[in-house]
Structures are given as structure tokens and as C-alpha cells.
Design a protein around this motif. Structure first.
Motif, PDB file in Angstrom:
ATOM      1  N   UNK A 290       0.823  -1.197   0.000  1.00  0.00           N
ATOM      2  CA  UNK A 290       0.000   0.000   0.000  1.00  0.00           C
ATOM      3  C   UNK A 290       0.857   1.247   0.000  1.00  0.00           C
ATOM      4  N   UNK A 291       0.213   2.390   0.181  1.00  0.00           N
ATOM      5  CA  UNK A 291       0.949   3.652   0.144  1.00  0.00           C
ATOM      6  C   UNK A 291       0.553   4.568   1.297  1.00  0.00           C
ATOM      7  N   UNK A 292      -0.036   3.994   2.328  1.00  0.00           N
ATOM      8  CA  UNK A 292      -0.485   4.824   3.432  1.00  0.00           C
ATOM      9  C   UNK A 292       0.094   4.355   4.762  1.00  0.00           C
ATOM     10  N   UNK A 293       1.272   3.766   4.684  1.00  0.00           N
ATOM     11  CA  UNK A 293       1.887   3.287   5.930  1.00  0.00           C
ATOM     12  C   UNK A 293       3.363   3.654   5.930  1.00  0.00           C
ATOM     13  N   UNK A 322      -2.700  -2.606  -2.371  1.00  0.00           N
ATOM     14  CA  UNK A 322      -3.683  -3.080  -1.382  1.00  0.00           C
ATOM     15  C   UNK A 322      -3.577  -2.151  -0.166  1.00  0.00           C
ATOM     16  N   UNK A 323      -4.511  -2.271   0.712  1.00  0.00           N
ATOM     17  CA  UNK A 323      -4.423  -1.470   1.938  1.00  0.00           C
ATOM     18  C   UNK A 323      -3.337  -2.030   2.836  1.00  0.00           C
ATOM     19  N   UNK A 324      -2.450  -1.175   3.311  1.00  0.00           N
ATOM     20  CA  UNK A 324      -1.474  -1.649   4.300  1.00  0.00           C
ATOM     21  C   UNK A 324      -1.489  -0.772   5.545  1.00  0.00           C
ATOM     22  N   UNK A 325      -2.517   0.068   5.628  1.00  0.00           N
ATOM     23  CA  UNK A 325      -2.625   0.947   6.784  1.00  0.00           C
ATOM     24  C   UNK A 325      -3.652   0.429   7.771  1.00  0.00           C
ATOM     25  N   UNK A 326      -4.092   1.301   8.631  1.00  0.00           N
ATOM     26  CA  UNK A 326      -4.981   0.905   9.712  1.00  0.00           C
ATOM     27  C   UNK A 326      -6.453   1.088   9.387  1.00  0.00           C
ATOM     28  N   UNK A 327      -6.779   1.449   8.172  1.00  0.00           N
ATOM     29  CA  UNK A 327      -8.142   1.884   7.883  1.00  0.00           C
ATOM     30  C   UNK A 327      -9.137   0.772   7.608  1.00  0.00           C
ATOM     31  N   UNK A 328      -8.782  -0.467   7.956  1.00  0.00           N
ATOM     32  CA  UNK A 328      -9.671  -1.601   7.728  1.00  0.00           C
ATOM     33  C   UNK A 328     -10.057  -1.728   6.259  1.00  0.00           C
ATOM     34  N   UNK A 357      -2.394  -0.859 -11.016  1.00  0.00           N
ATOM     35  CA  UNK A 357      -2.097  -1.623  -9.801  1.00  0.00           C
ATOM     36  C   UNK A 357      -3.349  -1.992  -9.004  1.00  0.00           C
ATOM     37  N   UNK A 358      -4.515  -1.441  -9.419  1.00  0.00           N
ATOM     38  CA  UNK A 358      -5.767  -1.873  -8.775  1.00  0.00           C
ATOM     39  C   UNK A 358      -6.755  -2.422  -9.810  1.00  0.00           C
ATOM     40  N   UNK A 359      -6.238  -2.706 -11.017  1.00  0.00           N
ATOM     41  CA  UNK A 359      -7.115  -3.288 -12.046  1.00  0.00           C
ATOM     42  C   UNK A 359      -6.401  -4.463 -12.733  1.00  0.00           C
ATOM     43  N   UNK A 360      -5.683  -4.148 -13.802  1.00  0.00           N
ATOM     44  CA  UNK A 360      -5.118  -5.233 -14.603  1.00  0.00           C
ATOM     45  C   UNK A 360      -3.982  -5.976 -13.909  1.00  0.00           C
ATOM     46  N   UNK A 361      -3.160  -5.240 -13.152  1.00  0.00           N
ATOM     47  CA  UNK A 361      -2.041  -5.921 -12.481  1.00  0.00           C
ATOM     48  C   UNK A 361      -2.552  -6.999 -11.527  1.00  0.00           C
ATOM     49  N   UNK A 362      -3.486  -6.663 -10.622  1.00  0.00           N
ATOM     50  CA  UNK A 362      -3.990  -7.753  -9.764  1.00  0.00           C
ATOM     51  C   UNK A 362      -4.706  -8.839 -10.561  1.00  0.00           C
ATOM     52  N   UNK A 363      -5.452  -8.439 -11.590  1.00  0.00           N
ATOM     53  CA  UNK A 363      -6.161  -9.463 -12.371  1.00  0.00           C
ATOM     54  C   UNK A 363      -5.167 -10.466 -12.941  1.00  0.00           C
TER      55      UNK A 363
END
Lengths: 430, 487
Positions: A290-293, A322-328, A357-363
Motif C-alpha cells: 500500500x501507500x499509506x503506511x 492493497x491497503x497496508x494501513x490501519x483503515x480496515x 495496480x488496482x485493475x489489470x495488475x492484480x487481475x
């Protein structure tokens, strides 16, 4: 009587939704971001029978098509959040003496390889609709703690009453932890890693001598039969092994382990991955980050930083945001994947790369790149029309298509807001 | 794919003894700084010289702030859009800061010849952001048991503990907070207890001691907690139910009121031996005197209504409900009672009492006329309060509410300043107030904007363009790579 009215309404909505699915829909005039190719100004996306059938600047629109005017709007593939427990927990579960929590299997000695968390999804979990309403159309669902925490599956965020209706793909990978010696009844890192080797050696031994095992003619193996069986595709290099591993030196150890056993590796946390980006790139291992930690939360992740995604991408690593912070972001706030992408841009990732990174890459990493993640002919129609830049807070997902359908169902949160926009009459003081 | 740190944090449930001799120089305080809460009674008349350590008197200050502003130069920022926190956005304006204060702000300002000139073309200025709910220092990073100092979860009423005595100034989360534009925070004890102890208001500045961070003139706060956390923590010994929670608050206030009366009587006429001191009641008595502000962790609307009645029964005021995921359900009551709501932009669902969390909470509370505040309760969210406010604003507009950008900025500046009793000193960019401000790379309500420069009392303490001057805590040396881009 109110209940009857509600049921009638629900039935009507269901019919409407089915009709919407049967229609041909043309999204016209928007700036189309196919991800699989360059953006198209004033483009059209044509959807029929749940599939994308045409994308481009000059698309012939059938006369019977329902038209959506997307002038001035942004059209993207539906977003994929690849690190969730969506549908598995609500109201805290037993830990908070509340709702339900079906994230973590007990397993045996920290090994739950046969566990498929997604089978326990509650399709009416109230966090699903809010995620879809903010443009998330598919999520990967993984189990919780342990040395091996289970197999990962992918679902689409459609209205459903059964898991089968949600299901897209699985198992797509085996999830585990390679950096935390507290897991699996071990005391030290090196002991922990030795346990991994013993386990994988035993999986090989089991696979080679199944018959002897069945006859009871086998030495003791490191895990029960069901778990050994589940790990065979991993040991064969067919099923990816998705490891949480944060410390730079641990990542190098994981890469070496994967190389020695010819495993297909994903790194699914990678706090200090940027320090060993070159090695990760050379091994062609994708990193979920992620980018928020930026918090040095433990001694295994002191180098945690928000530029991780940008630096990895610059080094040629495939990045899945992906989320890597505390925001659930794994559950209640699966919807915040777009905030994660926006922050990744603020911390150096090019905008197009953040969208990828939130569309084709994960797919592609999840093995469903031929189905979703881009606006290309033949893909399932997971498409979102945004009022503006999808990463900006003020932008709204005005139309969200999942498998070619839109949904009118309200979230529980919307119901509460509508109830309290004005004080409900029943709550007024006499 | 880490387990939710939110849940882990919540599993841990995470929110004067030696009066200085009267001859000692007072701690540095801006003139007229002490911001007593609205409606609070004036501090009692000075007490005659008394034996040190022997009295329980109003506004005792045994751990005085030693903070002094960092060196600063007169600075003018030109060609910027300014969210003042006080009025409409000033487009293409300018602000002059001098001697630690806002000296001028407007479309144009006159600057002295020696002023440092910052060209803020296309950028934005806001007041320094303020977080009413932080556990920095008391739950530092790394999150080790050795530093797990936020909850004195040994008995349900621990008004005798002070959060400042747990603050580790070398917590690497402090410089990251500053780099996110947050200049003032309230550090609270956790929420394991019905009454968790005193909070402390800190400036986010480097210091060897917590005293060097304490915001001069800021009143203390008292952390109280409703609902699930206390009854879960004390399930075996009690309180194990909400009704016992309420009984517990009331019993505490009964004892405190007795104590306050005994002491106030003696202080008015100090003859004979002073009554015995009790640290627990000393803090509670200060709440009853109006000298300490109540910060009440409370999720559910029905429980907030009960806490309001308890406050009335004992004659204190609740300054802010914290978390308040159901604040929107009683926003009219909060407005009427003058209680602010310190709430998350979008957390909810993680336990029964958080089930009804909605993203429009802040907006709904605001439009009902209550003071809405976006708070963090989290070291990561505290670094991007601007994004949290922007999310709340977007959700409010999506729900059909009309709210200005200026109002959204107030949720993270002057409104929290009010909740902390320091709005006369900071929280808005008005002439004479502390020069606590942030220069943003763009509109702070955009996800792409970052704090570029941060000033506290006129001193530039963060400059994104100058990694060599960046504040690094002692802990970070040799442990955390100096990556240059560290926030």
C-alpha cells in the motif's frame, strides 16, 4: 403490510436488475481508460450480455442499446482489492463479543492449507454494497493468521444470496507467513524457516508415496493428510505461495526458499521490499503493498515507507496496490482502495501505474487477467463511470457494472443516513 | 494481507503533587494565553504560600511546560490560497508571520524588508492541523509491550494517572505527524477504563522531555469511556454491564464532589491541617471546578444521552464526545448542549457499538449546528487529517448536504482547537494567534496534496524540500533508514 410492500419492491428491483443485465448498454462520450491500452478520449464502451463487446472512439451503437452519456466523465475497469476478508466478519466477531468472524482457521500447528475462507462468506455482509458503490467490483478473499493461513479466492461484488453467485475464481494462491517466528509454535526465524522446509519436503514425500501413506506405511509427516494434499500444487509450482514477509533480509530468505523449491512466489506485505527491489524484480515476484503506511510498527518493518510501491515499480516489480494501513481496507473500508491509489500517486507512482495496480495488475497476478481488470473486448463487463478522477475524494462512481449489471440496492449505511437526514417522526418528542 | 491492525489496536483498547515554588519563573506562556473553557468558573484566588506537595489546589501545575518557540524569522508567504479557519478562502493572498504570531493575512500584506519570502504559487495554506484524539507517545512505534503505556487497565477508575507520564518523546510517529501537517495533538489514555486519566495537549515538536512538548496554556483533559471497552476489560471483576458502567461513573463523581467541597472549604480558610490528598479525586475535583475538560469516548447515541445526564447530575460539562459513530443520530442534542463531536471519517462496523458508523456522520453533525471535528485515534490517519476531512465532505455532499470547503477545514483546525480549550491561541490564521500553519502542494482536500512546509509558533519545523534538516527521533538513528522521503 409494510413487509409485503417491501417484498414487492424487492421483487420489482430484482426484475429490473435482470432486465438491465439482458440489455445492451453503450457508455458514450467519456474518457475511457482501458488499462490494456492508451486512454481514449470521447470513447465508447459497449456492453452486451455481461461482456464488453466493443471499446473505442468509433463504435457503432446498436439502435436498441441503452445509452449512458459519460461526457466529461472517466470510464475505468472496476477496481480489484486484492487483500480482503470481505464477507467474513462483521460487528467484530467473538473477539468483541459481537457478530461473526470467519477469517481465521485453527488449522494444525499453524497450518491450514486446506482452508478456503471464501466458502464461509456471508453474501449479505453489509460492507459489500459500500465497496461496490465506490467502484470495487472484485476482491480477493484470504484467511487470517498462521504459518499457512489457507487458500485465496476471488469474488465479484454482485447482489447474491449464495457464495456460488459471488464466486469468480479460486483457489488462486496459498497464503502464508514467512517473517513472524511467533507463528507455528517456533521460537526463532531460522527454526521457523526450517519448519517450512521440513513441511515442503514432507509434501513431496507424501506426493511421491501416496499409496504407502494410505496403507499406513509412512514415517510421520509434518502435517495431516488434508494439508499435505492441499500443498501439492504449491510444491509443484502450479499454485502461487503468497507470503507475508516484511524485513528486507527475510524477503531475501523467502526468495531463496522459493528458488530452491521452484515455487511461484508472491510477497503480500513487503514493508522493506524497496530495499531489495532489484532482487525481487529479478525473481519476477509481484509485491502487494500500500501507500499509506510509514510507521516502523515492529522491528521487522522499520523501513516501512509510503514510496514503497513507486520504488518497486520503478525497479520493474509488478505492484498490486492493497491497503497496508490501519483503515480496515480489508473489510469495512474495502472501498478505500482508491484512496490508497491516490496516495501512491502522491508518493511517486505514475497515475496510470496506480490505476493498473488496482485493475489489470492484480487481475493478471490472480490469474483472471483474461476475464477482468481491463476494458477489452471479450472481458466481463466490470466497468465504472466516474464523475471525475476516481482517486479524488469528491469523485463519485455514478454507474458501476459488475458482469454487465448495475445494482440499485441501498447499503445499510445509506439507509441510516436517509433515516437521519431528518429526524424520523417516531423519534420526535411528544 | 496483514490482520487488521485496527482490530489489534482495539483489542488493546486503544484513549498537584509538587507545586513549583512561587518564586520560580513561570513556564513560557503567550500573554493572556490561558484559555479557560467557555463558561468555566474563574480560577480560584491564589492560595497563600503552602508547603510544597501538601495541597490539592486548583490549576496546580507540578509538571510545567518548558516549551519555548523555536527560532524563527519573519516570513511572508505570497501567492497562495489561504484557508484561514475563520472566514472565506482567500484566493491568491498572502500571510505574514512574525515573532511567532500571525502578523497579517489578506489579499496583500506589508512585509518587513528582512522577511523571508516564500512564493506559494498555486499552493494552499491552512492553519496547522489539530488532532483531538491521539495516542502518540503512549502507544509508540515500534508497538512493543515495553512501551504499551496507554491503558492503566488495572481498575476501572484511574483518574490519578496522567497520560504525559507515559509519553515517550522519541516515538518516531511524532515527526511523521508533523510532516502530515499536524501541529497540535491531544494525547489521551486509552479507553479500557470508565475514567482513564488525564490527557495532555502537545505541540508536535522535537524534545528530550514531554514537558518540552506541552502546549503552554492548554487546559488538561479527562478521558472517560462508555460502552463495550470497560465492560469487556473488567468482565470478571466488574463493571461487566453498561448499567455498572454508569454506576461506576456516578460513584466516582460522588467521591470527587465530597473531596472538592472539603478542599475548597479548606483552601478558602486554610486553618489547621490540610485535608489528605488523593490524586484520583484531585483530578476529578478539577473537572468539577471547570478547570479540566471532559473528553468522553462514546459510540452510541443512547449512551451519549446518558452521559449528558450524568454530567448534569454532577455539574460538569462534556467538552467533546470522541468516536461518536452515532453522533449524527443526536446531532441536534449535541448542538443544543454545546458538546463537540470528535469523530472518524469512515471507521465503523468493527464491533456492535460501531455498527452504525456512516461516512456522512461528520457532515450530518455539522449541518445540525454541532461542532464537528475529524479526529484520528490513529498514528497513520493523524498524518492525513486533511484527507479524512475530504472524505467526510464528499460523503456529506453525496448525501445531499451543502457544506463549504472552508467548513471542512474547520473540522481539523479551529473546531478541535475549541475542544482542547486553545482556540484563542491556535486553530485559525487570525492576527495575533500563534503562527501554526502548513503550506500544501495543492488544495489540501485533494488526495494528491502533501504538506510542503510546516511552521509552529512561526518556526519552520518541517520542509519537505530539505531532507537534511528533517527531525529524526533518537530511536530512528541506526534503525530506520534515512530515506530522504520519509514522512
Amino acid at each position: 403490510m409494510r413487509a409485503t410492500t417491501f417484498l414487492r419492491l424487492a421483487a420489482l428491483l430484482a426484475v429490473t436488475a435482470r432486465l438491465a443485465g439482458a440489455q445492451t448498454v453503450a457508455i458514450t462520450g467519456g474518457t475511457v481508460h482501458p488499462v490494456s491500452g492508451p486512454k481514449i478520449e470521447n470513447g465508447t464502451v459497449l456492453i452486451r450480455d455481461g461482456k464488453i463487446v466493443a471499446v473505442g472512439a468509433n463504435v457503432a451503437i446498436p439502435a436498441d442499446a441503452q445509452r449512458i452519456d459519460a461526457s466529461g466523465k472517466w470510464v475505468t475497469p472496476g477496481f480489484i482489492n486484492s487483500a480482503t476478508t470481505l464477507g467474513l466478519n462483521e460487528a467484530g466477531g467473538p473477539q468483541f463479543s459481537g457478530g461473526y468472524n470467519d477469517v481465521s482457521a485453527n488449522g494444525t500447528n499453524g497450518i491450514a492449507a486446506s482452508f478456503e475462507a471464501w466458502r464461509g462468506i456471508n453474501p449479505v455482509n453489509t460492507y459489500i454494497i459500500p465497496a461496490r458503490q465506490e467502484g470495487v467490483t472484485s476482491v480477493a478473499v484470504a484467511g487470517g493468521n498462521g504459518m499457512i493461513s489457507g487458500r485465496i479466492g476471488v469474488i465479484d461484488l454482485v447482489d447474491a444470496t449464495t457464495v456460488a453467485e459471488l464466486f469468480r475464481s479460486g483457489p488462486v494462491a496459498m497464503a502464508g507467513d514467512y517473517g513472524n517466528p511467533g507463528n507455528g509454535s517456533t521460537g526463532a526465524r531460522a527454526e521457523y524457516w526450517a519448519k517450512w522446509r521440513t513441511l515442503f519436503d514432507d509434501v513431496k514425500a507424501y506426493a511421491a508415496r501416496r499409496a504407502a501413506y494410505e496403507q499406513g506405511n509412512s514415517r510421520d509427516l509434518a502435517a495431516p493428510r488434508s494439508e499435505l494434499e492441499a500443498l501439492i500444487p504449491v510444491v509443484n509450482g502450479q499454485m502461487p505461495l503468497a507470503l507475508n514477509v516484511d524485513r528486507a533480509s527475510d524477503i531475501i530468505a523467502a526468495l531463496a526458499f522459493a528458488r530452491e523449491y521452484s515455487l511461484k512466489l508472491w510477497i503480500t506485505s513487503g514493508a522493506e521490499a524497496w530495499m531489495v527491489a532489484k532482487e525481487i524484480a529479478a525473481a519476477k515476484v509481484p509485491v502487494f503493498t500500500g501507500a499509506m503506511n510509514n510507521i516502523p510498527q515492529d522491528f521487522g518493518a522499520l523501513g516501512q515507507r509510503q514510496e514503497n510501491a513507486a520504488m518497486l515499480r520503478a525497479a520493474g516489480v509488478t505492484v498490486v496496490l492493497v491497503g497496508n494501513g490501519p483503515g480496515d481496507e480489508a473489510s469495512f473500508n474495502v472501498r478505500n482502495i482508491r484512496q490508497e491509489a491516490g496516495n501512491a500517486v502522491a508518493f511517486g507512482l505514475p497515475w496510470d501505474e496506480a490505476l493498473r495496480a488496482i485493475t489489470l495488475a492484480p487481475a493478471e497476478v490472480l490469474g483472471i487477467g483474461g476475464e477482468v481488470g481491463s476494458l477489452a473486448v471479450g472481458r466481463d463487463a466490470n466497468v465504472v463511470v466516474w464523475s471525475g478522477d476516481p482517486f479524488e475524494f469528491g469523485s463519485v462512481a455514478e454507474h458501476v457494472f459488475v458482469r454487465g449489471r448495475t445494482f440499485t440496492s441501498k447499503s445499510r449505511q445509506q439507509m441510516l443516513v436517509e433515516r437521519y437526514l431528518t429526524l424520523p417522526p417516531g423519534y420526535r418528542r411528544p | 494481507m496483514r490482520p487488521s491492525t485496527l482490530l489489534l489496536a482495539l483489542a488493546a483498547v486503544g484513549c498537584a503533587s509538587a507545586p513549583a515554588p512561587s518564586t520560580q519563573a513561570p513556564a513560557p506562556q503567550p500573554a493572556g494565553a490561558v484559555a479557560a473553557p467557555a463558561g468555566a468558573p474563574a480560577a480560584a484566588a491564589p492560595i497563600p504560600a503552602l508547603v510544597a506537595g501538601a495541597t490539592s489546589r486548583p490549576n496546580a501545575d507540578p509538571f510545567p511546560s518548558t516549551y519555548a518557540p523555536f527560532p524563527s524569522r519573519p516570513t511572508v508567504i505570497r501567492n497562495v490560497s489561504i484557508f484561514t479557519g475563520a472566514g472565506p478562502l482567500i484566493r491568491n493572498g498572502a500571510i505574514l508571520i512574525q515573532d511567532g504570531k500571525v502578523a497579517a493575512v489578506g489579499a496583500t500584506v506589508n512585509a518587513p524588508a528582512n522577511a523571508v519570502v516564500v512564493d506559494g504559487q498555486g499552493k494552499y495554506v491552512t492553519p496547522g492541523l489539530i488532532d483531538t484524539h491521539s495516542h502518540l507517545g503512549v502507544y509508540p512505534a515500534p508497538g512493543t509491550a515495553a512501551h504499551n503505556d496507554g491503558n492503566e487497565a488495572t481498575r476501572p477508575v484511574t483518574a490519578h494517572v496522567w497520560a504525559e507520564h507515559s509519553v515517550w518523546p522519541q516515538d518516531p510517529q511524532f515527526p511523521r505527524d508533523l510532516a502530515g501537517g499536524t501541529t497540535t495533538i491531544q494525547v489521551l489514555p486509552g479507553s479500557a477504563n470508565l475514567i482513564g486519566g488525564r490527557s495532555v495537549v502537545l505541540k508536535v515538536v522535537p524534545s528530550r522531555s514531554v514537558q518540552g512538548m506541552k502546549f503552554p496554556g492548554a487546559p488538561y483533559g479527562l478521558k472517560m469511556a462508555c460502552g463495550e471497552n470497560p465492560k469487556r476489560v473488567y468482565a470478571n471483576s466488574g463493571p461487566s454491564t453498561r448499567m455498572a458502567n454508569v454506576a461506576g461513573y456516578r460513584a466516582a463523581w460522588i467521591g470527587a464532589d465530597e473531596y472538592r467541597r472539603r478542599w475548597d472549604k479548606w483552601l478558602a480558610k486554610p486553618e489547621g491541617d490540610a485535608p489528605g490528598r488523593d490524586l484520583n479525586n484531585e483530578t476529578l475535583a478539577e473537572v468539577l471546578r471547570g478547570n479540566i475538560l471532559v473528553h468522553n469516548h462514546c459510540y452510541q447515541a443512547d449512551e451519549m444521552m446518558q452521559m449528558i445526564d450524568i454530567a448534569k447530575e454532577f455539574g460538569y460539562k462534556i467538552r467533546s464526545f470522541h468516536h461518536g459513530v452515532e453522533a449524527y443520530k443526536i446531532a441536534d442534542v449535541l448542538a443544543r448542549e454545546g458538546i463537540s463531536a470528535s469523530i472518524w471519517s469512515d471507521w465503523g462496523g468493527f464491533k456492535m457499538e460501531a455498527l452504525d458508523g456512516v461516512k456522512a456522520n461528520v457532515g450530518l453533525t455539522h449541518v445540525a449546528g454541532a461542532r464537528a471535528i475529524v479526529h484520528s485515534d490513529d498514528a497513520s490517519y493523524s498524518q492525513r487529517l486533511n484527507q479524512e476531512a475530504a472524505k467526510s465532505l464528499a460523503a456529506a455532499r453525496a448525501a445531499g448536504l451543502t457544506i463549504s470547503d472552508e467548513d471542512a477545514i474547520r473540522w481539523i483546525t479551529v473546531n478541535p482547537a475549541w475542544a482542547l480549550g486553545i482556540d484563542r491561541l491556535t486553530g485559525s490564521l487570525e492576527v495575533g494567534k500563534n503562527a501554526d500553519l502548513v503550506l500544501w502542494s495543492g488544495n489540501p482536500l485533494s488526495v494528491y496534496s502533501r504538506a510542503e512546509k510546516v511552521w509552529i509558533d512561526g518556526a519552520m519545523l518541517y520542509d519537505r524540500s530539505d531532507a537534511t534538516q528533517r527531525w529524526r527521533t533518537d530511536f530512528e538513528l541506526g534503525y530506520v533508514p534515512n530515506a530522504g522521503g520519509i514522512r
